[in-house]
Write a protein that holds these residues in place. Sequence first.
Motif, PDB file in Angstrom:
ATOM      1  N   LYS A 221     -30.703 -19.884   7.145  1.00 59.43           N
ATOM      2  CA  LYS A 221     -30.444 -20.472   5.836  1.00 59.43           C
ATOM      3  C   LYS A 221     -31.157 -21.813   5.799  1.00 59.43           C
ATOM      4  O   LYS A 221     -30.805 -22.731   6.529  1.00 59.43           O
ATOM      5  CB  LYS A 221     -28.941 -20.651   5.626  1.00 59.43           C
ATOM      6  N   ILE A 222     -32.169 -21.897   4.973  1.00 61.94           N
ATOM      7  CA  ILE A 222     -32.932 -23.140   4.859  1.00 61.94           C
ATOM      8  C   ILE A 222     -32.265 -24.000   3.791  1.00 61.94           C
ATOM      9  O   ILE A 222     -32.097 -23.571   2.655  1.00 61.94           O
ATOM     10  CB  ILE A 222     -34.393 -22.857   4.479  1.00 61.94           C
ATOM     11  N   THR A 223     -31.897 -25.194   4.179  1.00 60.78           N
ATOM     12  CA  THR A 223     -31.249 -26.106   3.234  1.00 60.78           C
ATOM     13  C   THR A 223     -32.307 -26.844   2.414  1.00 60.78           C
ATOM     14  O   THR A 223     -33.451 -26.992   2.845  1.00 60.78           O
ATOM     15  CB  THR A 223     -30.392 -27.149   3.967  1.00 60.78           C
ATOM     16  N   GLU A 224     -31.896 -27.307   1.253  1.00 61.49           N
ATOM     17  CA  GLU A 224     -32.803 -28.106   0.420  1.00 61.49           C
ATOM     18  C   GLU A 224     -33.218 -29.365   1.160  1.00 61.49           C
ATOM     19  O   GLU A 224     -34.344 -29.820   1.036  1.00 61.49           O
ATOM     20  CB  GLU A 224     -32.122 -28.463  -0.894  1.00 61.49           C
ATOM     21  N   GLY A 225     -32.297 -29.920   1.938  1.00 60.22           N
ATOM     22  CA  GLY A 225     -32.571 -31.140   2.692  1.00 60.22           C
ATOM     23  C   GLY A 225     -33.661 -30.974   3.734  1.00 60.22           C
ATOM     24  O   GLY A 225     -34.308 -31.937   4.127  1.00 60.22           O
ATOM     25  N   ALA A 226     -33.862 -29.742   4.194  1.00 54.87           N
ATOM     26  CA  ALA A 226     -34.941 -29.455   5.143  1.00 54.87           C
ATOM     27  C   ALA A 226     -36.194 -28.980   4.414  1.00 54.87           C
ATOM     28  O   ALA A 226     -37.307 -29.357   4.770  1.00 54.87           O
ATOM     29  CB  ALA A 226     -34.490 -28.389   6.148  1.00 54.87           C
TER      30      ALA A 226
ATOM     31  N   GLY B  77     -38.350 -26.449  13.907  1.00 53.80           N
ATOM     32  CA  GLY B  77     -39.746 -26.633  14.311  1.00 53.80           C
ATOM     33  C   GLY B  77     -40.673 -25.565  13.758  1.00 53.80           C
ATOM     34  O   GLY B  77     -41.886 -25.725  13.767  1.00 53.80           O
ATOM     35  N   SER B  78     -40.092 -24.479  13.270  1.00 52.81           N
ATOM     36  CA  SER B  78     -40.882 -23.374  12.723  1.00 52.81           C
ATOM     37  C   SER B  78     -40.896 -23.364  11.207  1.00 52.81           C
ATOM     38  O   SER B  78     -41.534 -22.503  10.598  1.00 52.81           O
ATOM     39  CB  SER B  78     -40.304 -22.036  13.206  1.00 52.81           C
ATOM     40  N   LEU B  79     -40.225 -24.322  10.584  1.00 53.81           N
ATOM     41  CA  LEU B  79     -40.081 -24.317   9.123  1.00 53.81           C
ATOM     42  C   LEU B  79     -41.431 -24.348   8.407  1.00 53.81           C
ATOM     43  O   LEU B  79     -41.657 -23.584   7.467  1.00 53.81           O
ATOM     44  CB  LEU B  79     -39.197 -25.483   8.669  1.00 53.81           C
ATOM     45  N   THR B  80     -42.327 -25.194   8.856  1.00 50.79           N
ATOM     46  CA  THR B  80     -43.655 -25.274   8.245  1.00 50.79           C
ATOM     47  C   THR B  80     -44.359 -23.923   8.305  1.00 50.79           C
ATOM     48  O   THR B  80     -44.924 -23.460   7.321  1.00 50.79           O
ATOM     49  CB  THR B  80     -44.509 -26.344   8.957  1.00 50.79           C
TER      50      THR B  80
ATOM     51  N   GLU C  43     -36.551 -20.116  -4.473  1.00 49.57           N
ATOM     52  CA  GLU C  43     -37.072 -18.773  -4.200  1.00 49.57           C
ATOM     53  C   GLU C  43     -37.409 -18.627  -2.708  1.00 49.57           C
ATOM     54  O   GLU C  43     -37.138 -17.588  -2.098  1.00 49.57           O
ATOM     55  CB  GLU C  43     -38.318 -18.549  -5.061  1.00 49.57           C
ATOM     56  N   ILE C  44     -37.976 -19.671  -2.121  1.00 50.22           N
ATOM     57  CA  ILE C  44     -38.301 -19.661  -0.692  1.00 50.22           C
ATOM     58  C   ILE C  44     -37.027 -19.527   0.139  1.00 50.22           C
ATOM     59  O   ILE C  44     -36.952 -18.698   1.047  1.00 50.22           O
ATOM     60  CB  ILE C  44     -39.095 -20.928  -0.291  1.00 50.22           C
ATOM     61  N   THR C  45     -36.002 -20.317  -0.195  1.00 47.47           N
ATOM     62  CA  THR C  45     -34.751 -20.262   0.572  1.00 47.47           C
ATOM     63  C   THR C  45     -34.118 -18.875   0.492  1.00 47.47           C
ATOM     64  O   THR C  45     -33.637 -18.353   1.490  1.00 47.47           O
ATOM     65  CB  THR C  45     -33.731 -21.324   0.104  1.00 47.47           C
ATOM     66  N   GLN C  46     -34.143 -18.288  -0.680  1.00 47.28           N
ATOM     67  CA  GLN C  46     -33.523 -16.974  -0.874  1.00 47.28           C
ATOM     68  C   GLN C  46     -34.303 -15.865  -0.167  1.00 47.28           C
ATOM     69  O   GLN C  46     -33.724 -14.936   0.379  1.00 47.28           O
ATOM     70  CB  GLN C  46     -33.362 -16.662  -2.364  1.00 47.28           C
ATOM     71  N   LYS C  47     -35.618 -15.973  -0.176  1.00 44.21           N
ATOM     72  CA  LYS C  47     -36.457 -14.964   0.490  1.00 44.21           C
ATOM     73  C   LYS C  47     -36.194 -14.987   1.998  1.00 44.21           C
ATOM     74  O   LYS C  47     -36.054 -13.934   2.628  1.00 44.21           O
ATOM     75  CB  LYS C  47     -37.936 -15.243   0.191  1.00 44.21           C
ATOM     76  N   VAL C  48     -36.111 -16.172   2.584  1.00 44.68           N
ATOM     77  CA  VAL C  48     -35.842 -16.295   4.021  1.00 44.68           C
ATOM     78  C   VAL C  48     -34.452 -15.740   4.338  1.00 44.68           C
ATOM     79  O   VAL C  48     -34.276 -14.995   5.312  1.00 44.68           O
ATOM     80  CB  VAL C  48     -35.983 -17.758   4.493  1.00 44.68           C
TER      81      VAL C  48
END
Length: 112
Positions: free
Chosen positions: A43-48, A9-12, A29-34
């Motif tokens: 860990k933010i997945t590409e699917g999300a 719910g906080s991804l945006t 780059e976004i996934t790696q920074k997080v």
Amino acid sequence: MSNAKLYKGSLTTIILKLLAEGDKMYGYEITQKVKKMTQGELKITEGALYPALHKLEADGLLDVEVKKVDNRLRKYYKLTEKGTKESVNKLEELERFIETIQGIVNPKPSLG
């Protein structure tokens, strides 16, 4: 973090915050920074990530710039003016929510 639903719910807000801090970023780059900022806890997945990026773009909050890097096309995401305003709103909203949850999880003793 075992429960990915907690941050979903906080991804945006996370995306908007990162883009507000920098100039432009591409998805990986976004996934790696997080991952780095949270010492691997989030860990933010590409699917999300990509559906969230596409929705933000459709809502007029992001501009997309395609560049050729190492013979591959890479999409860079950047906040629009509307996106910059929305990032401030979303961060304030999240901060209020965190304070509210803190009040439940760790209530301060009442003075009465």
